[in-house]
Design an enzyme around this catalytic site. Structure first.
Site, mmCIF file in Angstrom:
data_model
loop_
_atom_site.group_PDB
_atom_site.id
_atom_site.type_symbol
_atom_site.label_atom_id
_atom_site.label_comp_id
_atom_site.label_asym_id
_atom_site.label_seq_id
_atom_site.Cartn_x
_atom_site.Cartn_y
_atom_site.Cartn_z
ATOM 1 N N ASP A 67 -11.081 1.486 -4.229
ATOM 2 C CA ASP A 67 -11.149 2.784 -3.570
ATOM 3 C C ASP A 67 -9.827 3.191 -2.934
ATOM 4 O O ASP A 67 -8.906 2.375 -2.818
ATOM 5 C CB ASP A 67 -12.278 2.803 -2.521
ATOM 6 C CG ASP A 67 -12.408 1.491 -1.751
ATOM 7 O OD1 ASP A 67 -11.411 0.760 -1.674
ATOM 8 O OD2 ASP A 67 -13.502 1.215 -1.243
ATOM 9 N N ASP A 136 -22.718 -1.000 7.337
ATOM 10 C CA ASP A 136 -23.891 -0.223 6.893
ATOM 11 C C ASP A 136 -24.340 -0.636 5.484
ATOM 12 O O ASP A 136 -25.149 0.046 4.862
ATOM 13 C CB ASP A 136 -23.601 1.286 6.947
ATOM 14 C CG ASP A 136 -22.498 1.724 5.983
ATOM 15 O OD1 ASP A 136 -21.953 0.869 5.244
ATOM 16 O OD2 ASP A 136 -22.181 2.932 5.955
ATOM 17 N N HIS A 138 -22.457 -0.907 2.766
ATOM 18 C CA HIS A 138 -21.765 -0.319 1.601
ATOM 19 C C HIS A 138 -20.929 -1.356 0.853
ATOM 20 O O HIS A 138 -20.448 -2.319 1.437
ATOM 21 C CB HIS A 138 -20.913 0.900 1.990
ATOM 22 C CG HIS A 138 -19.701 0.622 2.827
ATOM 23 N ND1 HIS A 138 -19.323 1.416 3.895
ATOM 24 C CD2 HIS A 138 -18.740 -0.355 2.768
ATOM 25 C CE1 HIS A 138 -18.210 0.953 4.418
ATOM 26 N NE2 HIS A 138 -17.841 -0.128 3.763
ATOM 27 N N GLU A 143 -21.746 4.652 0.184
ATOM 28 C CA GLU A 143 -22.450 4.691 1.461
ATOM 29 C C GLU A 143 -23.959 4.740 1.237
ATOM 30 O O GLU A 143 -24.417 5.029 0.109
ATOM 31 C CB GLU A 143 -21.984 5.923 2.242
ATOM 32 C CG GLU A 143 -20.501 5.902 2.606
ATOM 33 C CD GLU A 143 -20.144 4.874 3.694
ATOM 34 O OE1 GLU A 143 -20.916 3.924 3.925
ATOM 35 O OE2 GLU A 143 -19.077 5.038 4.307
HETATM 36 C C1 F6R Z 1 -12.461 -1.711 0.806
HETATM 37 C C2 F6R Z 1 -13.888 -1.521 0.569
HETATM 38 C C3 F6R Z 1 -14.885 -1.588 1.668
HETATM 39 C C4 F6R Z 1 -14.707 -2.802 2.574
HETATM 40 C C5 F6R Z 1 -15.741 -2.770 3.697
HETATM 41 C C6 F6R Z 1 -15.522 -3.903 4.679
HETATM 42 O O1 F6R Z 1 -11.727 -1.580 -0.385
HETATM 43 O O2 F6R Z 1 -14.234 -1.283 -0.536
HETATM 44 O O3 F6R Z 1 -16.179 -1.604 1.118
HETATM 45 O O4 F6R Z 1 -14.846 -3.969 1.821
HETATM 46 O O5 F6R Z 1 -15.665 -1.556 4.378
HETATM 47 O O6 F6R Z 1 -14.315 -3.710 5.352
HETATM 48 P P1 F6R Z 1 -13.689 -4.864 6.252
HETATM 49 O O7 F6R Z 1 -13.341 -5.962 5.341
HETATM 50 O O8 F6R Z 1 -12.459 -4.235 6.873
HETATM 51 O O9 F6R Z 1 -14.722 -5.234 7.245
#
Ligand code: F6R
Length: 246
Positions: A67, A136, A138, A143
């Site tokens: 992403d 959440d 994701h 989301e």
């Molecule tokens: C990032 C991504 C997100 C993160 C998730 C957890 O490329 O795809 O899904 O893996 O938001 O983020 P952290 O690791 O910062 O807790």
């Protein structure tokens, strides 16, 4: 799905890095799906160490990131382009032309997203996908409410995600509201998936993903339908799993 619980973050990072290193050693032209955020930093540090000290060779590897924030140019310090360059790519020998990260500045998002899917397909598909998980539930920026067969597209970030990611920006108001993200369906096409999670703030999302119903309320739960997914969890992230009590 396989659940691997380790005592701490260092142990999950190391074990997950060993899975990536095995994939690269057994197939030098392997196609990796990569994540950003805090979670994979330890894994990337271990890959850098393996490259420097044990000659782990990325010269034939191709990468696709999950992403990127819409509106952030590649040189913006909070962009995922910048994150990947700083935390992995500039330390290893993956060729620049083999690196793919969604372009947050494209003027035609739908066309870009379609071409991203085509590039994944023409590279032979993702062999090993690395994932974190949002509080959440994701995966990538899919989301709650995202279709479980979604493909690469623009997604609006949930309030929870904006609050979680505000720690990287001056304030929550500076966090972009939209991101280009691989879809849940895109992720499920990967041949092998490893999801890493650490810390108590991930424990309810991890429990919903591994033991809850498969539902778009927790897009990570779709991984229950994937034939080769492993979760690498520290004890805090695993603390709400029922199976951990058995
Ligand atoms: C990032 C991504 C997100 C993160 C998730 C957890 O490329 O795809 O899904 O893996 O938001 O983020 P952290 O690791 O910062 O807790």
């Amino acid at each position: 799905m396989e659940i691997i619980i380790q005592e701490n973050y260092a142990a999950i990072s190391q074990q997950a890095a060993a899975v990536v290193a095995d994939a690269v050693r057994s197939r030098p032209g392997t196609v990796l799906g990569l994540a950003t955020g805090s979670t994979p930093l330890g894994l990337y540090q271990e890959l850098i160490r393996l490259h420097r000290e044990e000659n782990l060779d990325f010269s034939q590897v191709t990468t696709f990131n999950l992403d990127e924030y819409v509106g952030l140019p590649a040189d913006h310090p909070q962009s995922y382009h910048y994150f990947m360059h700083e935390n992995l790519f500039r330390h290893i020998n993956v060729p620049a032309e083999n690196i793919h990260i969604p372009d947050g500045t494209t003027s035609d998002c739908p066309a870009f997203c379609e071409s991203y899917e085509e590039r994944i397909a023409s590279s032979g598909g993702i062999d090993l996908q690395i994932l974190g998980i949002g509080s959440d539930g994701h995966i990538a920026f899919n989301e709650p409410g995202s279709s479980l067969v979604s493909r690469t597209r623009v997604e609006t970030l949930a309030r929870q995600t904006i609050e979680d990611n505000a720690r990287f920006f001056a304030s929550a108001d500076d966090v972009p509201v939209h991101a280009i993200t691989m879809g849940v369906g895109t992720i499920l096409d990967a041949r092998k998936i490893i999801l890493l999670a650490n810390g108590a703030n991930k424990s309810s999302a991890v429990a919903a993903a591994a033991e809850g119903p498969v539902s778009s309320k927790c897009t990570a739960s779709a991984l229950q339908n994937h034939p080769d997914t492993s979760f690498f969890l520290d004890t805090e992230a695993a603390s709400q799993l029922q199976m951990a009590d058995e």
